[in-house]
Design a protein around this motif. Structure first.
Motif, PDB file in Angstrom:
ATOM      1  N   ASP A  19       0.267  40.747-104.488  1.00 36.21           N
ATOM      2  CA  ASP A  19       0.766  42.119-104.570  1.00 36.21           C
ATOM      3  C   ASP A  19       0.127  42.799-105.769  1.00 36.21           C
ATOM      4  O   ASP A  19       0.432  42.488-106.923  1.00 36.21           O
ATOM      5  CB  ASP A  19       2.301  42.117-104.697  1.00 36.21           C
ATOM      6  CG  ASP A  19       2.873  43.528-104.580  1.00 36.21           C
ATOM      7  OD1 ASP A  19       2.102  44.469-104.317  1.00 36.21           O
ATOM      8  OD2 ASP A  19       4.094  43.683-104.745  1.00 36.21           O
ATOM      9  N   ALA A  26       2.114  48.624-111.889  1.00 36.66           N
ATOM     10  CA  ALA A  26       2.605  48.079-113.162  1.00 36.66           C
ATOM     11  C   ALA A  26       2.419  46.573-113.230  1.00 36.66           C
ATOM     12  O   ALA A  26       2.210  46.018-114.305  1.00 36.66           O
ATOM     13  CB  ALA A  26       4.077  48.415-113.339  1.00 36.66           C
ATOM     14  N   CYS A  27       2.482  45.928-112.099  1.00 34.02           N
ATOM     15  CA  CYS A  27       2.598  44.480-112.104  1.00 34.02           C
ATOM     16  C   CYS A  27       1.803  43.839-110.957  1.00 34.02           C
ATOM     17  O   CYS A  27       1.805  44.360-109.839  1.00 34.02           O
ATOM     18  CB  CYS A  27       4.091  44.158-111.930  1.00 34.02           C
ATOM     19  SG  CYS A  27       4.539  42.510-112.387  1.00 34.02           S
ATOM     20  N   GLU A  73       3.242  47.691 -97.148  1.00 36.36           N
ATOM     21  CA  GLU A  73       4.278  47.133 -98.030  1.00 36.36           C
ATOM     22  C   GLU A  73       5.664  47.132 -97.387  1.00 36.36           C
ATOM     23  O   GLU A  73       6.471  46.241 -97.643  1.00 36.36           O
ATOM     24  CB  GLU A  73       4.308  47.904 -99.356  1.00 36.36           C
ATOM     25  CG  GLU A  73       3.102  47.573-100.221  1.00 36.36           C
ATOM     26  CD  GLU A  73       3.060  48.346-101.527  1.00 36.36           C
ATOM     27  OE1 GLU A  73       3.843  49.302-101.684  1.00 36.36           O
ATOM     28  OE2 GLU A  73       2.224  47.987-102.376  1.00 36.36           O
ATOM     29  N   GLY A  92       6.142  50.886-109.752  1.00 31.97           N
ATOM     30  CA  GLY A  92       5.735  51.392-111.054  1.00 31.97           C
ATOM     31  C   GLY A  92       5.235  52.827-110.934  1.00 31.97           C
ATOM     32  O   GLY A  92       5.678  53.719-111.654  1.00 31.97           O
ATOM     33  N   THR A  94       4.750  54.618-107.751  1.00 29.21           N
ATOM     34  CA  THR A  94       5.160  55.407-106.601  1.00 29.21           C
ATOM     35  C   THR A  94       6.487  54.944-106.005  1.00 29.21           C
ATOM     36  O   THR A  94       6.969  53.858-106.312  1.00 29.21           O
ATOM     37  CB  THR A  94       4.097  55.347-105.464  1.00 29.21           C
ATOM     38  OG1 THR A  94       4.009  54.005-105.008  1.00 29.21           O
ATOM     39  CG2 THR A  94       2.736  55.824-105.910  1.00 29.21           C
ATOM     40  N   THR A 137       6.975  54.233-114.010  1.00 29.80           N
ATOM     41  CA  THR A 137       6.175  54.796-115.097  1.00 29.80           C
ATOM     42  C   THR A 137       6.824  56.080-115.607  1.00 29.80           C
ATOM     43  O   THR A 137       6.898  56.327-116.816  1.00 29.80           O
ATOM     44  CB  THR A 137       4.744  55.092-114.580  1.00 29.80           C
ATOM     45  OG1 THR A 137       4.214  53.868-114.095  1.00 29.80           O
ATOM     46  CG2 THR A 137       3.846  55.655-115.647  1.00 29.80           C
ATOM     47  N   ARG A 151      13.158  47.275-119.381  1.00 28.85           N
ATOM     48  CA  ARG A 151      13.255  46.072-118.537  1.00 28.85           C
ATOM     49  C   ARG A 151      14.344  45.107-118.989  1.00 28.85           C
ATOM     50  O   ARG A 151      14.653  44.154-118.301  1.00 28.85           O
ATOM     51  CB  ARG A 151      11.900  45.329-118.533  1.00 28.85           C
ATOM     52  CG  ARG A 151      10.890  45.996-117.633  1.00 28.85           C
ATOM     53  CD  ARG A 151       9.644  45.144-117.569  1.00 28.85           C
ATOM     54  NE  ARG A 151       8.464  45.951-117.782  1.00 28.85           N
ATOM     55  CZ  ARG A 151       7.449  45.624-118.549  1.00 28.85           C
ATOM     56  NH1 ARG A 151       7.435  44.478-119.187  1.00 28.85           N
ATOM     57  NH2 ARG A 151       6.433  46.435-118.675  1.00 28.85           N
ATOM     58  N   HIS A 153      20.507  48.555-120.021  1.00 28.11           N
ATOM     59  CA  HIS A 153      20.640  49.430-118.844  1.00 28.11           C
ATOM     60  C   HIS A 153      21.793  50.427-118.941  1.00 28.11           C
ATOM     61  O   HIS A 153      21.644  51.587-118.575  1.00 28.11           O
ATOM     62  CB  HIS A 153      20.745  48.588-117.571  1.00 28.11           C
ATOM     63  CG  HIS A 153      19.416  48.002-117.174  1.00 28.11           C
ATOM     64  ND1 HIS A 153      19.250  47.140-116.121  1.00 28.11           N
ATOM     65  CD2 HIS A 153      18.180  48.154-117.712  1.00 28.11           C
ATOM     66  CE1 HIS A 153      17.969  46.798-116.019  1.00 28.11           C
ATOM     67  NE2 HIS A 153      17.312  47.384-116.983  1.00 28.11           N
ATOM     68  N   GLY A 164      10.500  46.930-108.504  1.00 27.64           N
ATOM     69  CA  GLY A 164      10.954  46.576-109.849  1.00 27.64           C
ATOM     70  C   GLY A 164      11.910  47.584-110.472  1.00 27.64           C
ATOM     71  O   GLY A 164      12.856  47.210-111.169  1.00 27.64           O
ATOM     72  N   THR A 165      11.682  48.886-110.206  1.00 30.98           N
ATOM     73  CA  THR A 165      12.529  49.912-110.829  1.00 30.98           C
ATOM     74  C   THR A 165      13.982  49.797-110.354  1.00 30.98           C
ATOM     75  O   THR A 165      14.907  50.182-111.068  1.00 30.98           O
ATOM     76  CB  THR A 165      11.934  51.308-110.548  1.00 30.98           C
ATOM     77  OG1 THR A 165      10.650  51.340-111.178  1.00 30.98           O
ATOM     78  CG2 THR A 165      12.784  52.439-111.078  1.00 30.98           C
ATOM     79  N   CYS A 172      15.635  47.222-110.217  1.00 32.10           N
ATOM     80  CA  CYS A 172      16.353  46.224-111.027  1.00 32.10           C
ATOM     81  C   CYS A 172      17.316  46.928-111.977  1.00 32.10           C
ATOM     82  O   CYS A 172      18.233  46.318-112.524  1.00 32.10           O
ATOM     83  CB  CYS A 172      15.384  45.386-111.868  1.00 32.10           C
ATOM     84  SG  CYS A 172      14.326  44.330-110.888  1.00 32.10           S
ATOM     85  N   LEU A 173      17.074  48.218-112.209  1.00 36.41           N
ATOM     86  CA  LEU A 173      17.924  48.994-113.115  1.00 36.41           C
ATOM     87  C   LEU A 173      19.382  48.961-112.633  1.00 36.41           C
ATOM     88  O   LEU A 173      19.685  49.413-111.523  1.00 36.41           O
ATOM     89  CB  LEU A 173      17.406  50.437-113.116  1.00 36.41           C
ATOM     90  CG  LEU A 173      17.747  51.309-114.297  1.00 36.41           C
ATOM     91  CD1 LEU A 173      17.160  50.748-115.589  1.00 36.41           C
ATOM     92  CD2 LEU A 173      17.210  52.702-114.057  1.00 36.41           C
TER      93      LEU A 173
HETATM   94  P1  ATP Z   1       3.616  50.286-107.222  1.00 43.49           P
HETATM   95  O1  ATP Z   1       4.428  49.688-106.095  1.00 43.49           O
HETATM   96  O2  ATP Z   1       4.019  51.674-107.571  1.00 43.49           O
HETATM   97  O3  ATP Z   1       2.152  50.111-107.108  1.00 43.49           O
HETATM   98  P2  ATP Z   1       4.306  47.893-108.731  1.00 43.49           P
HETATM   99  O4  ATP Z   1       4.081  47.117-107.469  1.00 43.49           O
HETATM  100  O5  ATP Z   1       3.610  47.441-109.949  1.00 43.49           O
HETATM  101  O6  ATP Z   1       4.006  49.440-108.524  1.00 43.49           O
HETATM  102  P3  ATP Z   1       6.929  46.800-109.081  1.00 43.49           P
HETATM  103  O7  ATP Z   1       6.281  45.530-109.518  1.00 43.49           O
HETATM  104  O8  ATP Z   1       7.752  46.782-107.848  1.00 43.49           O
HETATM  105  O9  ATP Z   1       5.843  47.961-108.985  1.00 43.49           O
HETATM  106  O10 ATP Z   1       7.825  47.386-110.254  1.00 43.49           O
HETATM  107  C1  ATP Z   1       7.306  47.627-111.531  1.00 43.49           C
HETATM  108  C2  ATP Z   1       8.204  48.629-112.235  1.00 43.49           C
HETATM  109  O11 ATP Z   1       9.514  48.054-112.330  1.00 43.49           O
HETATM  110  C3  ATP Z   1       7.756  48.908-113.655  1.00 43.49           C
HETATM  111  O12 ATP Z   1       7.886  50.295-113.920  1.00 43.49           O
HETATM  112  C4  ATP Z   1       8.731  48.100-114.502  1.00 43.49           C
HETATM  113  O13 ATP Z   1       8.915  48.646-115.784  1.00 43.49           O
HETATM  114  C5  ATP Z   1       9.980  48.183-113.654  1.00 43.49           C
HETATM  115  N1  ATP Z   1      10.897  47.079-113.928  1.00 43.49           N
HETATM  116  C6  ATP Z   1      10.653  45.756-113.850  1.00 43.49           C
HETATM  117  N2  ATP Z   1      11.728  45.031-114.195  1.00 43.49           N
HETATM  118  C7  ATP Z   1      12.690  45.942-114.516  1.00 43.49           C
HETATM  119  C8  ATP Z   1      14.038  45.835-114.982  1.00 43.49           C
HETATM  120  N3  ATP Z   1      14.605  44.649-115.192  1.00 43.49           N
HETATM  121  N4  ATP Z   1      14.726  46.979-115.211  1.00 43.49           N
HETATM  122  C9  ATP Z   1      14.172  48.188-115.008  1.00 43.49           C
HETATM  123  N5  ATP Z   1      12.901  48.370-114.575  1.00 43.49           N
HETATM  124  C10 ATP Z   1      12.175  47.261-114.336  1.00 43.49           C
END
Ligand code: ATP
Length: 281
Positions: free
Chosen positions: A38, A42-43, A132, A152, A154, A176, A198, A203, A238-239, A241-242
């Motif tokens: 993936d 952000a990740c 996705e 991250g 979108t 972001t 994070r 939170h 990831g967002t 997770c908030l």
């Molecule tokens: P995109 O799908 O937009 O290309 P991505 O695949 O990198 O991005 P994810 O890996 O699903 O996105 O999520 C990353 C985002 O989640 C980042 O903005 C990160 O700061 C946020 N994130 C990760 N863990 C936490 C948490 N525990 N609490 C809040 N936000 C979090």
């Protein structure tokens, strides 16, 4: 068991297994390994499943090689995926051959090639390139409703009817933007805000500051699902997770909203679940 827990029972078990496998890989030999890659804004997440499609290892790294779902640092992305793959190979004492990857809704024609090249450039055989939403739903297994993937860069919105995607959209608002708002409010750098955000123990404090951005995401969701008769929203990314994000989204959209215990890994695990031994690219 509450209805909410019941809804995500299988999904939570597999995600929990993945989180544990990241910390302690399952080294029991498998006939074949399936990899999910993936590439996020952000990740970057790599998920390894065994012959029974159970998580046995995984890794994730925050990186800046993709922006708003598009590969912007091709060499960096190849190097990172290659390094992570080699680390996992060492931990499992095996060679990882087959991989599947995914692209955000609507970017197939512009970015499908770049994602494919990154995976192949890292020394893997690509067996599938899926969207996705389909990946996330391999884990969530919803039949009707909408999956809202707040990553991250979108937010992806996919409407499902009878288990099939009937509408998809991807909008450039994600984690972001949450970090930018937090950085402004607290007078800290973007990087500091990312780390602060994070940490689950922060939170409760940051939710009121982030509420307007969450409401913005909700209004994006409302616009896109209009006319689709969506009765339930499922949050991944990831967002999500908030803590408490689901309550704000539910209140502002007026639609019952649910999320698994760890929404960040639903899509990457779903990608790996769609990996096969058939090299098609
Ligand atoms: P995109 O799908 O937009 O290309 P991505 O695949 O990198 O991005 P994810 O890996 O699903 O996105 O999520 C990353 C985002 O989640 C980042 O903005 C990160 O700061 C946020 N994130 C990760 N863990 C936490 C948490 N525990 N609490 C809040 N936000 C979090």
């Amino acid at each position: 068991m509450s209805k909410q827990e019941d809804r995500f029972k299988e999904c939570d078990i597999v995600i929990d297994k993945f989180v544990r496998a990241c910390e302690k890989p399952v080294t029991h030999k498998s006939k074949v390994y399936y990899l999910g890659v993936d590439l996020g804004t952000a990740c970057i997440v790599l998920v390894v499943l065994n012959e029974n499609f159970q998580p046995v290892a995984g890794a994730y790294k925050y990186a800046d090689v993709v922006r708003d779902g598009m590969v912007v640092d091709y060499i960096g992305a190849v190097q990172l995926v290659r390094d992570m793959k080699e680390e996992l190979e060492e931990k499992l004492n095996t060679e990882l051959i087959y991989a599947a990857a995914a692209i955000p809704p609507g970017t197939e024609t512009v970015d499908g090639g770049a994602v494919r090249n990154v995976v192949q450039g890292a020394g893997l055989e690509l067996t599938g390139l899926l969207d996705e939403s389909t990946a996330a739903n391999s884990v969530l297994k919803i039949r009707n409703g909408a999956i809202v993937d707040i990553g991250g860069g979108t937010t992806g919105i996919s409407v499902f009817r009878d288990g099939r995607v009937v509408y998809i959209a991807d909008e450039p608002t994600g984690g972001t933007h949450f970090s930018l708002v937090l950085a402004g409010a607290k007078g800290i750098s973007f990087e500091e805000a990312e780390t602060y955000k994070r940490n689950p123990s922060h939170h409760k404090e940051i939710l009121p500051v982030l509420k307007p951005v969450i409401e913005k995401v909700s209004s994006i969701v409302t616009q896109h699902i209009e006319g689709h008769d969506v009765e339930e929203l499922y949050l991944v990314g990831g967002t999500c997770c908030l803590t408490g994000i689901e309550e704000i989204i539910q209140k502002t959209t007026g639609i019952p909203t649910y999320k698994p215990s760890n929404p960040m890994f639903a899509t990457p695990i779903g990608i790996a679940m769609n990996c096969t031994q058939e090299i098609i690219y």
